[in-house]
Motif scaffolding. Structure first.
Motif, short mmCIF file in Angstrom:
data_model
loop_
_atom_site.label_atom_id
_atom_site.label_comp_id
_atom_site.label_asym_id
_atom_site.label_seq_id
_atom_site.Cartn_x
_atom_site.Cartn_y
_atom_site.Cartn_z
N CYS A 430 0.82 -1.22 0.00
CA CYS A 430 0.00 0.00 0.00
C CYS A 430 0.85 1.27 0.00
CB CYS A 430 -0.92 0.01 1.23
SG CYS A 430 -2.12 -1.33 1.24
N GLY A 431 2.17 1.14 -0.02
CA GLY A 431 3.07 2.27 0.16
C GLY A 431 2.82 3.48 -0.71
N PRO A 432 2.62 3.33 -2.04
CA PRO A 432 2.42 4.52 -2.86
C PRO A 432 1.18 5.32 -2.49
CG PRO A 432 3.04 2.65 -4.22
CD PRO A 432 2.76 2.11 -2.84
N CYS A 433 0.26 4.71 -1.76
CA CYS A 433 -0.96 5.41 -1.37
C CYS A 433 -0.76 6.28 -0.13
CB CYS A 433 -2.07 4.40 -1.12
SG CYS A 433 -3.67 5.16 -0.86
N PHE A 434 0.17 5.89 0.76
CA PHE A 434 0.27 6.62 2.02
C PHE A 434 1.67 7.14 2.31
CE2 PHE A 434 1.83 2.56 3.39
CZ PHE A 434 2.65 2.82 4.48
N GLY A 435 2.61 7.00 1.38
CA GLY A 435 3.92 7.59 1.58
C GLY A 435 4.97 6.65 2.08
N GLY A 436 4.77 5.34 1.91
CA GLY A 436 5.75 4.37 2.37
C GLY A 436 6.61 3.81 1.26
N GLY A 437 6.49 4.33 0.06
CA GLY A 437 7.28 3.82 -1.06
C GLY A 437 7.09 4.69 -2.29
N PRO A 455 -1.67 16.41 0.88
CA PRO A 455 -0.32 17.00 1.00
C PRO A 455 0.65 16.05 1.70
CG PRO A 455 -1.99 18.58 1.66
CD PRO A 455 -2.70 17.28 1.48
N ASN A 456 1.80 15.84 1.09
CA ASN A 456 2.92 15.08 1.66
C ASN A 456 2.61 13.59 1.84
OD1 ASN A 456 4.08 17.72 2.04
ND2 ASN A 456 2.88 17.87 3.91
N ARG A 457 1.49 13.13 1.31
CA ARG A 457 1.15 11.72 1.47
C ARG A 457 2.05 10.83 0.62
NH1 ARG A 457 -3.17 9.15 3.90
NH2 ARG A 457 -3.63 7.09 3.09
N GLU A 458 2.73 11.43 -0.34
CA GLU A 458 3.66 10.65 -1.17
C GLU A 458 5.03 10.54 -0.52
OE1 GLU A 458 4.92 14.49 -1.31
OE2 GLU A 458 2.87 13.81 -1.63
N GLY A 459 5.21 11.15 0.68
CA GLY A 459 6.46 10.98 1.42
C GLY A 459 7.35 12.19 1.51
N LEU A 467 9.71 18.76 -1.22
CA LEU A 467 8.30 18.82 -1.57
C LEU A 467 8.07 18.16 -2.92
CD1 LEU A 467 5.48 19.93 -0.81
CD2 LEU A 467 6.00 21.89 -2.26
N SER A 468 7.17 17.20 -2.93
CA SER A 468 6.69 16.61 -4.18
C SER A 468 5.18 16.46 -4.07
CB SER A 468 7.37 15.26 -4.45
OG SER A 468 7.29 14.40 -3.33
N TYR A 469 4.51 16.02 -5.13
CA TYR A 469 3.06 16.06 -5.11
C TYR A 469 2.50 15.02 -6.08
CZ TYR A 469 5.48 20.03 -7.23
OH TYR A 469 6.44 20.84 -7.78
N VAL A 470 1.20 14.73 -5.88
CA VAL A 470 0.55 13.63 -6.60
C VAL A 470 -0.73 14.12 -7.27
CG1 VAL A 470 -0.76 11.49 -6.26
CG2 VAL A 470 1.49 11.76 -5.20
N ASP A 569 6.94 6.90 6.38
CA ASP A 569 7.90 6.23 7.24
C ASP A 569 7.70 6.58 8.72
OD1 ASP A 569 8.79 8.84 7.13
OD2 ASP A 569 10.71 8.38 6.18
N THR A 570 7.05 7.72 9.00
CA THR A 570 6.71 8.07 10.38
C THR A 570 5.93 6.95 11.05
OG1 THR A 570 6.60 10.40 9.78
CG2 THR A 570 5.51 9.76 11.82
#
Length: 764
Positions: A430-437, A455-459, A467-470, A569-570
């Motif tokens: 599930c990482g790409p959905c919540f910022g774990g990969g 915001p920032n859910r991509e890590g 800063l990056s974005y989806v 990763d938090t």
């Protein structure tokens, strides 16, 4: 394309009779068949399922018992630890523990795998199903192995949605699962039911994400389905495969609805038979005359390829419109995004990505419960077949939603076609959905068929200058963009020969690896702890008089749970309440933790019989003002804590850490204009955090104090208004409310949290 009926409708033999024309008109149309709204409400699919699971004699105040529960590895440790502290001996209901969220994170050394082994030992000790890492994402496993027509499932993940399979599923915070594990109930007022009337058939190249985003764009901002059940009906349903329906259904969470349910047919029967569970099928339809509190009509044939720009799934445009008005839309997105940023030194420019009047993106992902299903991947591969994504910046990752899906894609050559085109095919995660990969590079844009683009859910980490974005898109349009080497392209602009080979479900993959301990609890099994797995701290009950300091003021129109406690990763520290709490609001308000700890330290001094105001000049000044205003003010008996003010907090994830981390830091209240979701408000209550609502315009400043006298009586007596005293430069009387509370919720709040509530029950 999509039409909303606000005043309710009758569905008569699958035809809409709108109540907007008035009751007299409805009666004349129905004639002798007319039945009143209350009776017709009972003919929805949702009504029968909810009442079949209602343990209360009151059909409007529901007390629900679920058929099964599910959690992933960000939530299950805390749930089991809470249940243990509340007297758990064994699981009395099937409970699935999956490991699909932090299976790739390396942060913290061994702690992720420590949690996984804790989960396996708990499955053996208490009797649960344990799905090892990389085998399946949580919702795909539940679809394949646990959902059934007429069932209800509760999950500690907000995207717990299996409505297309006839299952009314709800995503909630972990404490609601604890209640079910302890044979308690899920208590709600009977929800309104909104019909989703589908007609037509999707055009070639239009996928489930396109349909879902179109609906979300129409209903999120106006709250049309907030905390309601969405019931999918109409002739268009039969034109969709079950996989397609699943893809739409899982995204209903982003509308803020409570749950979803679909009419079922022979395609659903075939799905269950394919997965060896034909006994779990039954045909489900609304009655001949059913009443819905509202209706959304969607003509599937008119849906176009969609894109949801940062930073919400409701920020939607057709790709056609997007490309035709590129600079205007990008300028609007940039301005809206800039308002949300706490770090004003960050570089944020989407317009810089425009090359030859086309938007260039650096990354694509097709993943998880929304994007990684078999048909999505097959049709994306059809577009990519014989082509290349190129050797520049653009990358493409594909995560099949389960190992059985991956197995079939490998057997029929689809995975090979993706690899040959340049895509990287990975395991279920599930990482790409919540910022774990798959975190993009700084100032990069990723297009994803996942569930969220908050915001920032991509890590990314804006406080560290990253800063990056989806943007959300359907798998088919992501593949079309990949064919064009990263330039945003609608799938309908690509002439592809779509090929979906027949799917064969290989159950042996699960039989050989999944531990099924349902009904086989072994009390002698020892739980396996790691050094990061900590018990919950002791939490005090609320006192009659309370003094709260405002330690954060959040003025955004909506504050997501990701902003309250970041994902990614938090979340590796999910099993250590103290360590995880250090990250509370750290991307939104980095000073929050320090401010909360300061007032918490004063409360600890009070509990020890020492002077709370020592080394705290703010508090000393407030005490002086209160003593001058109230003759009976007694600092020794007045609880000290913190509160946040947010306009509309709680959109998004069901992760209860958004509330528990505040409590660990001494939080005793939230104050808001409204709560974005029912589940966030429930999380607050279950952690003993008062869910205040304030209607009047009041300006709160960080550092202000609010004093409440005899608040326990106000809550127990269900007073519609609770008087508080806002202490800043002076003292101003304010009026707040905690809304409707059940008897159990009152006792939980006054006990200090659900753990204390259950301990109190055990000691009686």
């Amino acid at each position: 394309m999509i039409k909303l009926y606000n005043k309710g409708v009758y569905l008569v033999n699958n035809k809409i009779v709108s109540c907007e024309e008035g009751d007299k008109k409805v009666k004349s149309i129905l004639g002798k068949r007319y039945i009143n709204k209350e009776e017709a409400r009972k003919h929805t699919i949702a009504y029968s399922i909810l009442q079949n699971h209602n343990k209360s004699r009151d059909k409007k105040r529901l007390e629900i018992k679920f058929d099964a529960l599910t959690s992933h590895d960000i939530t299950y440790v805390g749930i089991i630890q809470t249940a243990r502290a509340s007297g758990l001996e064994k699981f009395l209901i099937p409970y699935v523990l999956t490991n699909c969220h932090n299976s790739l994170c390396a942060v913290g050394g061994t702690i992720n795998e420590d949690d996984h082994l804790f989960g396996l030992s708990a499955a053996k000790k208490y009797g649960a199903i344990y799905v090892p890492p990389h085998l399946a994402v949580i919702h795909q496993y539940m679809r394949e192995m646990m959902a059934g027509c007429g069932k209800m499932i509760l999950g500690s993940d907000s995207h717990t949605r299996y409505g297309a399979l006839g299952t009314l599923a709800i995503g909630e915070g972990g404490r609601e699962l604890v209640k079910q594990l302890l044979s308690q109930t899920y208590d709600i007022s009977y929800p309104e039911v909104i019909g989703i009337y589908l007609t037509g058939k999707p055009q070639k190249g239009i996928g489930p994400q396109d349909v879902a985003l179109s609906i979300i764009g129409k209903v999120f901002k106006n709250g049309f389905v907030k905390n309601k059940v969405m019931e999918f009906v109409g002739p268009g349903v039969e034109n969709l495969s079950v996989e397609y329906r699943n893809g739409i259904d899982v995204m209903t969470t982003e509308t803020t609805c409570l749950s979803s349910i679909w009419r079922t047919d022979s395609k659903v029967r075939d799905y269950f038979e394919l997965h060896g569970r034909k006994e779990d099928y039954k045909e489900m339809n609304p009655g001949d005359i059913a009443y819905y509190d509202g209706m959304i009509c969607a003509d599937l044939s008119e849906i176009k390829s969609m894109i949801a720009m940062p930073f919400h799934p409701s920020n939607v445009y057709t790709i056609e419109e997007f490309n035709a008005n590129l600079y205007d839309i990008l300028d609007k997105v940039e301005k809206d995004a800039w308002k949300r940023m706490s770090n004003k030194n960050l570089k944020f420019s989407l317009k810089e990505k425009v090359r030859n009047n086309r938007l260039y993106v650096e990354q694509g992902c097709i993943a998880g419960c929304a994007g990684g299903n078999y048909e999505n991947v097959c049709e994306a591969a059809s577009i990519l077949k014989g082509k290349s994504i190129g050797d520049d910046e653009f990358t493409l990752s594909v995560y099949p939603s389960s190992q059985p899906v991956y197995y079939s894609l490998s057997q029929n050559g689809i995975a090979a076609e993706l690899m040959q085109a340049g895509a990287i095919v990975k395991t279920a995660f599930c990482g790409p959905c919540f910022g774990g990969g798959d975190t993009p590079a700084n100032n990069s844009l990723s297009i994803r068929h996942t569930t969220r683009n908050f915001p920032n859910r991509e890590g990314s980490r804006p406080n560290e200058g990253q800063l990056s974005y989806v943007a959300l898109m359907d798998a088919r349009s992501i593949a079309a963009t990949a064919v064009n080497r990263g330039f945003v392209t609608a799938a309908t602009d690509i002439d592809a020969n779509y090929n979906i080979p027949k799917y064969y479900f290989n159950k042996a993959i699960y039989d050989n690896r999944v531990y099924n301990g349902v009904g086989k609890a072994n009390s002698g099994e020892a739980l396996r702890f790691g050094p990061n797995i900590k018990d919950w701290p002791e939490m005090e009950a609320i006192t009659d008089d309370v003094l709260l300091q405002v330690t954060s003021v959040l003025l955004d129109p909506v504050t997501t749970t990701d902003e309250l406690i970041p994902s990614g990763d938090t979340s590796s520290y999910r099993s250590n309440p103290y360590k995880l709490a250090e990250f509370t609001l750290f991307r939104k308000d980095p000073g929050y933790v320090g401010r909360s700890k300061k007032i918490q330290a004063a409360e600890k001094r009070r509990m020890e019989g020492l002077s709370p105001e020592e080394n705290n000049s703010e508090l000393k000044s407030v005490y002086e003002k209160l003593s001058a205003r109230f003759n009976d003010f007694n600092k020794e008996n007045t609880l000290l804590g913190s509160t946040i003010y947010a306009v509309k907090p709680g959109d998004g994830s069901a992760r209860e850490q958004a509330a528990s981390c505040q409590k660990v830091l001494g939080g005793f209240a939230n104050i808001s204009r409204e709560y974005a979701t029912k589940r966030y408000r429930s999380n607050l209550i279950n952690w003993g955090i008062l869910p205040f609502i304030i209607k009047e315009e009041t300006e709160f400043k960080c550092g202000d104090f609010i004093y409440f006298k005899d608040i326990t009586s106000s809550i127990r007596e269900r007073k519609p208004e609770i008087k508080g005293y806002l202490i800043g430069d002076g003292i101003k009387e304010i009026s707040l409310s905690v809304g409707r509370l059940t008897d159990n919720e009152i006792e939980i709040l006054l006990s200090g949290c659900l753990i204390n509530y259950n301990k109190n029950k055990m000691n009686k």
